[in-house]
Design an enzyme around this catalytic site. Structure first.
Site, mmCIF file in Angstrom:
data_model
loop_
_atom_site.group_PDB
_atom_site.id
_atom_site.type_symbol
_atom_site.label_atom_id
_atom_site.label_comp_id
_atom_site.label_asym_id
_atom_site.label_seq_id
_atom_site.Cartn_x
_atom_site.Cartn_y
_atom_site.Cartn_z
ATOM 1 N N VAL A 101 0.832 -1.153 0.000
ATOM 2 C CA VAL A 101 0.000 0.000 0.000
ATOM 3 C C VAL A 101 0.876 1.215 0.000
ATOM 4 O O VAL A 101 1.730 1.334 0.857
ATOM 5 C CB VAL A 101 -0.907 0.040 1.207
ATOM 6 C CG1 VAL A 101 -1.787 1.270 1.171
ATOM 7 C CG2 VAL A 101 -1.790 -1.183 1.243
ATOM 8 N N ILE A 159 1.894 -4.334 9.359
ATOM 9 C CA ILE A 159 3.132 -4.876 8.812
ATOM 10 C C ILE A 159 4.067 -3.798 8.277
ATOM 11 O O ILE A 159 5.193 -4.110 7.889
ATOM 12 C CB ILE A 159 2.871 -5.915 7.698
ATOM 13 C CG1 ILE A 159 2.173 -5.273 6.503
ATOM 14 C CG2 ILE A 159 2.108 -7.091 8.239
ATOM 15 C CD1 ILE A 159 2.050 -6.211 5.314
ATOM 16 N N TYR A 160 3.660 -2.553 8.253
ATOM 17 C CA TYR A 160 4.556 -1.491 7.779
ATOM 18 C C TYR A 160 5.639 -1.251 8.823
ATOM 19 O O TYR A 160 5.390 -0.685 9.889
ATOM 20 C CB TYR A 160 3.787 -0.198 7.517
ATOM 21 C CG TYR A 160 2.775 -0.273 6.398
ATOM 22 C CD1 TYR A 160 2.759 -1.334 5.510
ATOM 23 C CD2 TYR A 160 1.825 0.735 6.235
ATOM 24 C CE1 TYR A 160 1.824 -1.392 4.492
ATOM 25 C CE2 TYR A 160 0.892 0.688 5.213
ATOM 26 C CZ TYR A 160 0.895 -0.382 4.343
ATOM 27 O OH TYR A 160 -0.043 -0.431 3.331
ATOM 28 N N GLY A 161 6.851 -1.688 8.508
ATOM 29 C CA GLY A 161 7.947 -1.533 9.454
ATOM 30 C C GLY A 161 7.724 -2.308 10.735
ATOM 31 O O GLY A 161 8.234 -1.924 11.789
ATOM 32 N N PHE A 162 6.982 -3.437 10.659
ATOM 33 C CA PHE A 162 6.659 -4.216 11.860
ATOM 34 C C PHE A 162 6.038 -3.346 12.948
ATOM 35 O O PHE A 162 6.433 -3.389 14.113
ATOM 36 C CB PHE A 162 7.895 -4.930 12.408
ATOM 37 C CG PHE A 162 8.206 -6.217 11.732
ATOM 38 C CD1 PHE A 162 7.259 -7.228 11.681
ATOM 39 C CD2 PHE A 162 9.427 -6.420 11.134
ATOM 40 C CE1 PHE A 162 7.530 -8.431 11.044
ATOM 41 C CE2 PHE A 162 9.713 -7.609 10.493
ATOM 42 C CZ PHE A 162 8.763 -8.620 10.442
#
Length: 440
Positions: free
Chosen positions: A81, A152-155
């Site tokens: 995304v 999940i963006y950058g954990f």
């Protein structure tokens, strides 16, 4: 699916063919993911690392994915995304001219925060946090503080940054203006409604640091379809809504059939499906051509357009002699070294430049964003600097004419898409229900 933490460790999670034995997959994947990620997190002894270790342990408890460490693999653009006027509205005008209401008020444009934490694809570095804070404050000052992120963006780093920035707002009134949409990662090892609820609670904690009262998530979405357990996810979404953890729910990367099924299932519990976040741009027109956008309008489901700038290729910054660095180089090769050597793309850029000159020489990015707006959608472009945020939001100061929209439609229809739906990593069908999940 490729994702990274803020220290630059990247991992790919590969969808598993359903013919494999689940117990074999579970054993290998759980051991692989735990061994790799725990060892990397142990390199530092910060509290943040402890939080990530706990997150990893939770999400790998019943995994059925094969996970491998990688620093070079290229994520398919549709798996990601891109980073999500001055007035807000709860109504959206469909192509047919009808008005559909939805339960959440959103501005005409949002801001995608995929790059706020991703170090491999977008080159994130914590030193950029001050710039990102400026972007946040600017959007807030324009009453456009709608941010789209994901666990999940950058954990979780992206969620944590947004939570920190919101907590530092000048007043509670300013903080209340911030709207945050985040997403549940439908990994194959997540198979129960409780997985959605647990992930939602974890996102809530990251988005509400040092707060005794957690603000509900404004919009909670299923990030992408799975090859199984999709109805369980919808049940989980409903539970999050009924528990008051979220204000509204949506999906992302859902096709026509999956959208109708989700809409119907939620309606049985009196819960509206607010949004479908899908890729849409001048370089990716499939939702218009296959009826997905029309179906969203029919059902009153708002469309959030991700990657409206096609990962930066619609800004005019790149050409045959100037490719971006990193994984996007491969995409540039597809565009500029494909069947027509980029001639149709160059011709479309020329049309965009002519339209730009009609409106005082606005950036080409504004032309691209206003094309997605002309289709009745809410674009969520990314911004990592104040300059980018200013340019993006400036698109709301003007609109394309009907003739300009038509010219862009014609020009873009001649450009080969930089990725096609058949090459997407998303499961196309639920192997148990046979429901078609993804079409574009």
């Amino acid at each position: 699916f490729l994702f990274t933490n803020e220290r630059g460790h990247s991992f790919t999670v590969q969808p598993v063919h359903h013919s494999l034995k689940r117990h074999h997959i579970m054993r290998n994947a759980q051991q692989s993911l735990t061994r790799q990620m725990m060892s990397k997190d142990d390199e530092t002894a910060t509290s943040g690392s402890t939080n990530r270790r706990n997150f990893i342990k939770t999400t790998t408890a019943a995994t059925t994915a094969i996970v491998t460490s990688s620093a070079t693999s290229l994520p398919t653009p549709t798996a990601a995304v891109e980073m999500t006027g001055t007035s807000t509205t709860s109504l959206i005008l469909s192509e047919a001219g009808s008005i559909s209401s939805t339960p959440i008020q959103l501005p005409k444009m949002g801001l995608g925060a995929w790059a706020w934490g991703d170090s491999v694809f977008w080159g994130y570095n914590p030193k950029q946090d001050d710039d990102l804070h400026q972007v946040f404050d600017y959007a807030l000052s324009k009453d456009l503080a709608f941010f789209d992120t994901a666990e999940i963006y950058g954990f979780g780093r992206s969620e944590k940054l947004l939570g920190d920035f919101r907590s530092q707002a000048s007043s509670s009134d300013e903080s209340d203006k911030v709207q945050i949409a985040t997403k549940f990662a439908a990994f194959p090892f997540r198979t129960k409604p409780k997985d959605v609820v647990q992930a939602c609670r974890a996102s809530l904690k990251r988005l509400n640091p040092n707060s005794s009262i957690e603000k509900p998530i404004d919009l909670y979405q299923i990030h992408f379809p799975n090859a199984w357990s999709n109805e369980e996810y919808w049940d989980g979404l409903a539970q999050c809504y009924e528990l008051g953890l979220v204000k509204s729910v949506g999906v992302s990367n859902y096709g026509v059939d999956a959208l109708r099924a989700t809409h119907s299932k939620l309606a049985e519990r009196g819960i509206p499906l607010a949004t479908n976040q899908i890729q849409l741009s001048l370089l990716y027109r499939f939702p218009i051509e296959n009826g997905l956008l029309e179906t969203c309008n029919e059902l009153g489901v708002k469309v959030l357009s991700y990657s409206p700038l096609a990962l930066g290729f619609l800004t005019g910054k790149y050409d045959k002699n100037n490719f971006p660095t990193g994984p996007r180089q491969n995409i540039a090769k597809t565009i500029f070294e494909g069947d027509d050597n980029g001639e149709s793309f160059t011709s479309m850029l020329q049309v965009m430049k002519e339209i730009s000159s009609n409106h005082g020489g606005v950036p080409l990015s504004q032309v691209a964003l206003n094309w997605t707006r002309s289709k009745g959608t809410i674009p969520i472009p990314g911004a990592r600097s104040l300059k980018q945020a200013t340019q993006n939001i400036g698109a709301l100061d003007w609109d394309l004419t009907e003739n300009e929209v038509l010219a862009l439609d014609v020009a873009s229809s001649k450009v080969p898409a930089y990725i096609t739906p058949d090459k997407s990593p998303f499961p196309k069908e639920d192997i148990n229900t046979k429901l078609k999940m993804f079409d574009s």
